[in-house]
Scaffold this motif. Structure first.
Motif, mmCIF file in Angstrom:
data_model
loop_
_atom_site.group_PDB
_atom_site.id
_atom_site.type_symbol
_atom_site.label_atom_id
_atom_site.label_comp_id
_atom_site.label_asym_id
_atom_site.label_seq_id
_atom_site.Cartn_x
_atom_site.Cartn_y
_atom_site.Cartn_z
ATOM 1 N N GLU A 1 -7.069 18.734 16.391
ATOM 2 C CA GLU A 1 -7.170 17.565 15.478
ATOM 3 C C GLU A 1 -5.865 17.985 14.552
ATOM 4 O OE1 GLU A 1 -10.149 14.682 13.645
ATOM 5 O OE2 GLU A 1 -9.983 16.223 12.181
ATOM 6 N N LEU A 2 -6.031 19.055 13.736
ATOM 7 C CA LEU A 2 -5.040 19.286 12.644
ATOM 8 C C LEU A 2 -3.435 19.426 13.168
ATOM 9 C CD1 LEU A 2 -7.140 22.295 11.039
ATOM 10 C CD2 LEU A 2 -6.189 20.084 9.775
ATOM 11 N N ASP A 3 -3.555 19.979 14.329
ATOM 12 C CA ASP A 3 -1.902 19.958 14.904
ATOM 13 C C ASP A 3 -1.547 18.663 15.282
ATOM 14 O OD1 ASP A 3 -2.020 22.653 14.730
ATOM 15 O OD2 ASP A 3 -2.639 23.058 16.840
ATOM 16 N N ALA A 4 -2.565 17.843 15.913
ATOM 17 C CA ALA A 4 -2.036 16.312 16.222
ATOM 18 C C ALA A 4 -1.719 15.555 15.142
ATOM 19 C CB ALA A 4 -3.334 15.769 16.907
ATOM 20 N N ILE A 5 -2.543 15.679 14.085
ATOM 21 C CA ILE A 5 -2.467 14.762 12.944
ATOM 22 C C ILE A 5 -1.261 15.203 11.970
ATOM 23 C CG2 ILE A 5 -3.661 13.686 11.085
ATOM 24 C CD1 ILE A 5 -4.845 12.593 13.555
ATOM 25 N N LEU A 6 -1.370 16.535 11.739
ATOM 26 C CA LEU A 6 -0.458 17.127 10.724
ATOM 27 C C LEU A 6 0.652 17.827 11.331
ATOM 28 C CD1 LEU A 6 -2.853 19.015 8.377
ATOM 29 C CD2 LEU A 6 -2.250 16.549 8.295
ATOM 30 N N GLY A 7 0.753 18.013 12.556
ATOM 31 C CA GLY A 7 2.059 18.851 13.025
ATOM 32 C C GLY A 7 1.515 20.106 12.911
ATOM 33 N N LYS A 8 2.091 21.304 14.140
ATOM 34 C CA LYS A 8 1.520 22.453 13.965
ATOM 35 C C LYS A 8 2.139 23.451 12.799
ATOM 36 C CE LYS A 8 0.882 23.570 18.905
ATOM 37 N NZ LYS A 8 1.332 24.142 20.003
ATOM 38 N N GLY A 9 1.068 24.001 12.057
ATOM 39 C CA GLY A 9 1.220 24.874 10.968
ATOM 40 C C GLY A 9 1.382 24.320 9.629
ATOM 41 N N ARG A 10 1.486 22.880 9.460
ATOM 42 C CA ARG A 10 1.361 22.381 8.252
ATOM 43 C C ARG A 10 0.075 22.512 7.506
ATOM 44 N NH1 ARG A 10 -0.088 17.777 5.014
ATOM 45 N NH2 ARG A 10 0.244 16.049 6.267
ATOM 46 N N MET A 11 0.050 22.860 6.508
ATOM 47 C CA MET A 11 -1.112 22.973 5.608
ATOM 48 C C MET A 11 -1.718 21.868 5.224
ATOM 49 S SD MET A 11 -2.823 25.899 4.919
ATOM 50 C CE MET A 11 -2.352 26.360 6.577
ATOM 51 N N PRO A 12 -3.042 21.417 5.392
ATOM 52 C CA PRO A 12 -3.665 20.012 4.998
ATOM 53 C C PRO A 12 -3.801 20.277 3.407
ATOM 54 C CG PRO A 12 -5.263 21.465 6.051
ATOM 55 C CD PRO A 12 -3.854 22.413 6.017
ATOM 56 N N THR A 13 -3.721 18.975 2.752
ATOM 57 C CA THR A 13 -4.013 18.702 1.396
ATOM 58 C C THR A 13 -5.119 17.760 1.242
ATOM 59 O OG1 THR A 13 -2.572 16.924 1.502
ATOM 60 C CG2 THR A 13 -1.473 18.761 0.965
ATOM 61 N N PHE A 14 -5.627 17.560 -0.014
ATOM 62 C CA PHE A 14 -6.818 16.674 -0.028
ATOM 63 C C PHE A 14 -6.504 15.450 0.453
ATOM 64 C CE2 PHE A 14 -8.001 19.872 -3.248
ATOM 65 C CZ PHE A 14 -9.500 19.995 -2.877
#
Ligand code: HEM
Length: 546
Positions: A341-354
Motif C-alpha cells: 500500500e505504501l509503495d503504491a500510494i507514496l511511491g517506493k522509498g518515500r517516507m509517509p507524513t501525517f
C-alpha cells in the motif's frame, strides 16, 4: 452458665452494653437494607471472613486471561474483596459502557487508602498525579491542563518533533546495535521529553528517563486488581517499618521519593535554562510564562502535568510499538500488504507524513489492530465508585475498585472472529462498528494523552514499513512473547533489514522544530491545513474503503 461467671447476677452495666451492641448490629443491618444492600454482590471467588481473597489467590500474572477463565464460571461481572475493600472486574463492553460511561458521575474516582497519604511527606502535596487524584475539583483542574495541551487540535504542535524523532529512529533501525525494545523505549521518551520540556535526551538510560521508568515500574499495585488490598487493613499506615508488613510503608515512602526526583529533575533543568537564557523553547516554559510564580497550586499543577505526561507515555507507547514489530514478524503477509500500500500510494522509498494518513487505509487498519490485539494496559486503570450502585440485580458498594478487562472485550469472539489472530482487514468495514479503540479506557478518566499516542504509534508504523523489512519469528504461543505484569509488552522482538527492492528511503524536508510554543485554540486550529486529526476524530471514524 451465667451463674458460674456472675454469681451475684448479671451486672446492670453489662446488660446495657449488651443491649447497645445488639442495637448497633440491628441498626447496621437496617441501614444496609435501606441502602439497597439487599442485592447480592456479583458472583466471584469467595475468601475468608473479612480477609476476603488471600493474596496467594489474587491473579497477578497474565491476570486478564485468568479473569476471562473466571468469567466463564461467574459471568461478565466478577466480585471479590480483600480486608473490606471490594473489587469488581468487568468482562463485557455493555457492562463497561453502562457502569463507567453512563454512570460516570459516580464511577470516576480513584482508590485512596490512608497509607497513600504518606506519599505527601516527600511530595509536598498528597496525590498530585492526575491519574491518581480522587474525583474532585483538584482532578478537574489537572485534567483541564492536560486537555488544553493534548486535545486533538493541540497535539498538531508536536508533529514536527514526532516526525523528526521517528525519522531518526527508522534510520537507526538497521544500523543500531542497541536491542530493539530499548530503541523503541528511547523513541517514546525522546518524543515526550522534547515535546513537553524541550529537552533533547539521547538515550532512555540517561538519568531523567531512567527515573521516569522506575516510577512506572513502582505502581504495578494500582494496575493489578486486588494487589493493593493490604493497604485497607485498619491502622496499616501506622505500622513501624520493622513490623511484619511495615516494609510496604517504607516502599510507599520510596515511591514518593522516586516520583519527587523524577518530577523535579526536568522541571529544574527548564527553570535553570529560563534563568540563564531568559527564555526556553518548550511547552513547560510557555505555560510558566503565563502563570504567576506565586501561585503555588498552579505551579505544582504544571510541574506534575509535565512529569505525568512523560510517565504515562513511556511504557504504554513503547508497548504498542513493540506489539507492532512483533505482529509484523509473526504475520509476514500483513507486513507485505502494508508495504505494498505504501509503495503504491507514496511511491517506493518515500517516507509517509501525517498528511498521508487518510490515504493509507490498510496502514490505519494495522494501527487499529495493534491497539486491539494486545492493549498495553490489558485491564486499564481502576475506577472507584463514590456511591452504592445496583446493576443487573447486583450490588456494587460505594468505594469499590472497578476494573474493565479491556483484553477480554477486544478478544470477544462474538465480535472479533478469530480474536487471537492479527487480522487488520477486520477494521475495513463500511459501518466501522468495531474499530473504535478501547485500549484508552472509559468514562471521564479516559486517557487524556490518546491523540498524541495515536500520532506517535501511527507514524512509527507507517515509516517503519516504508523503510525496512522485519524478520520473521515463529507464530506459536503468542502470549509467551509477552511480559506478565500490569504494563504488558513483548520481551522478544525481531531484527530488521533494509527493504531490498527500494533504495535508501527518501525524506520530505521537515519543517524546523519550534523555537517558541503556541497551543492552537480550538476554533483557530480547526481551519488550518495541518489538521490530519480533525479528519481522524476520536472515537475514530470508519476507515475509508478505497
Ligand atoms: C498506547 C499509549 C497509551 C495507552 C494504551 C494509554 C492507556 C491509558 C488508560 C487505559 C488509562 C486509564 C483510563 C481509565 O481510567 O479508564 C490512561 C489514563 C491516562 N493517560 Fe494514557 N495511555 C497511553 C498514552 C498516554 C500518553 C502519551 C499520555 C500523555 C501524554 C497519557 C496520559 C494519561 C493520563 C494523564 C491518564 C490519567 C487520566 C485521568 O485519570 O484523568 N497516556 N491511559
Amino acid at each position: 452458665m451465667i451463674d458460674y461467671f456472675f454469681p451475684n447476677g448479671f451486672p446492670p452495666t453489662m446488660w446495657s452494653s449488651a443491649l447497645a451492641f445488639v442495637g448497633l448490629v440491628l441498626g447496621i443491618l437496617c441501614l444496609r437494607y435501606i441502602s439497597g444492600d439487599n442485592y447480592p454482590y456479583p458472583p466471584g471467588p469467595k475468601g475468608f471472613w473479612y480477609i476476603g481473597l488471600p493474596s496467594s489467590k489474587v491473579p497477578s500474572k497474565k491476570f486478564w486471561l485468568t479473569y476471562i477463565e473466571w468469567g466463564k464460571k461467574y459471568g461478565d461481572l466478577i466480585h471479590f474483596s480483600r480486608f473490606g475493600k471490594h473489587y469488581v472486574v468487568i468482562n463485557s463492553l455493555q457492562a463497561a459502557r453502562d457502569i463507567l460511561d453512563k454512570q460516570a458521575r459516580v464511577t470516576s474516582d480513584r482508590p485512596h487508602a490512608r497509607v497513600d497519604e504518606l506519599y505527601s511527606s516527600s511530595l509536598l502535596d498528597a496525590l498530585v498525579l492526575t491519574a491518581a487524584i480522587p474525583y474532585s475539583d483538584k482532578w478537574r483542574k489537572a485534567r483541564k491542563l492536560f486537555h488544553q495541551n493534548l486535545r486533538a487540535e493541540a497535539t498538531v504542535q508536536f508533529h514536527p518533533i514526532q516526525s523528526q524523532k521517528i525519522r531518526s529512529f527508522v534510520e537507526g533501525l538497521v544500523l543500531s546495535e542497541e536491542a530493539l525494545k530499548n530503541q523503541i523505549s528511547t523513541l517514546s521518551q525522546k518524543i515526550m521529553f522534547l515535546s513537553i520540556y524541550g529537552l533533547d535526551i539521547s538515550n532512555n538510560k540517561e538519568d531523567m528517563p531512567a527515573r521516569t521508568r522506575e516510577t512506572v515500574e513502582s505502581v504495578d499495585d494500582r494496575i493489578i486488581p486486588g494487589l493493593d488490598g493490604y493497604k485497607y487493613i485498619p491502622f496499616f499506615h501506622l505500622l513501624p517499618s520493622w513490623f511484619p508488613g511495615g516494609r510496604h510503608i517504607a516502599a510507599v515512602h520510596a515511591v514518593g521519593e522516586i516520583i519527587s526526583e523524577a518530577a523535579n529533575n526536568p522541571w529544574d533543568a527548564v527553570q535553570q535554562q529560563i534563568k540563564s537564557d531568559g527564555h526556553h523553547a518548550s511547552l513547560i516554559a510557555k505555560l510558566l510564562s503565563e502563570t504567576d510564580p506565586d501561585d503555588k497550586e498552579e505551579m505544582d499543577r504544571i510541574k506534575y502535568f509535565g512529569f505525568q505526561s512523560i510517565a504515562a507515555a513511556a511504557d504504554t507507547t513503547m508497548s504498542a510499538i513493540s506489539t507492532f514489530f512483533l505482529a509484523m514478524s509473526l504475520y509476514p503477509d500483513v507486513q507485505s500488504k502494508g508495504q505494498e500500500e505504501l509503495d503504491a500510494i507514496l511511491g517506493k522509498g518515500r517516507m509517509p507524513t501525517f498528511d498521508d494518513r487518510p490515504s493509507l487505509p490498510y496502514i490505519e487498519a494495522i494501527f487499529r489492530e495493534v491497539m486491539r490485539w494486545h492493549p498495553a494496559l490489558p485491564m486499564g486503570l481502576c475506577h472507584d465508585s463514590i456511591q452504592d450502585i445496583a446493576y443487573n440485580g447486583y450490588y456494587i458498594p460505594k468505594g469499590t475498585s472497578i476494573y474493565v478487562n479491556i483484553w477480554a472485550i477486544t478478544h470477544d469472539p462474538s465480535v472479533y472472529k478469530d480474536p487471537d489472530q492479527f487480522i487488520p482487514e477486520r477494521h475495513l468495514h463500511k459501518d466501522g462498528n468495531i474499530n473504535s479503540i478501547l485500549a484508552y479506557g472509559f468514562g471521564r478518566r479516559v486517557c487524556v494523552g490518546r491523540y498524541m499516542a495515536n500520532d506517535t504509534i501511527w507514524l512509527t508504523i507507517a515509516a517503519t514499513l516504508a523503510a525496512v523489512k522485519i524478520s520473521s519469528l515463529p507464530n506459536e504461543n503468542v502470549e509467551d512473547y509477552y511480559s506478565d505484569g500490569g504494563f504488558c509488552s513483548p520481551n522478544t522482538l525481531p531484527f530488521m533489514t533494509r527493504k531490498v527492492e527500494s533504495a535508501p528511503p527518501t525524506f520530505t524536508p521537515l519543517s524546523p522544530l519550534p523555537t517558541a510554543y503556541s497551543t492552537p485554540s480550538a476554533s483557530a486550529s480547526a481551519s488550518t491545513s495541518a489538521q490530519p486529526l480533525s479528519r481522524i476524530p476520536y472515537p475514530l471514524s470508519p476507515i475509508p474503503i478505497a
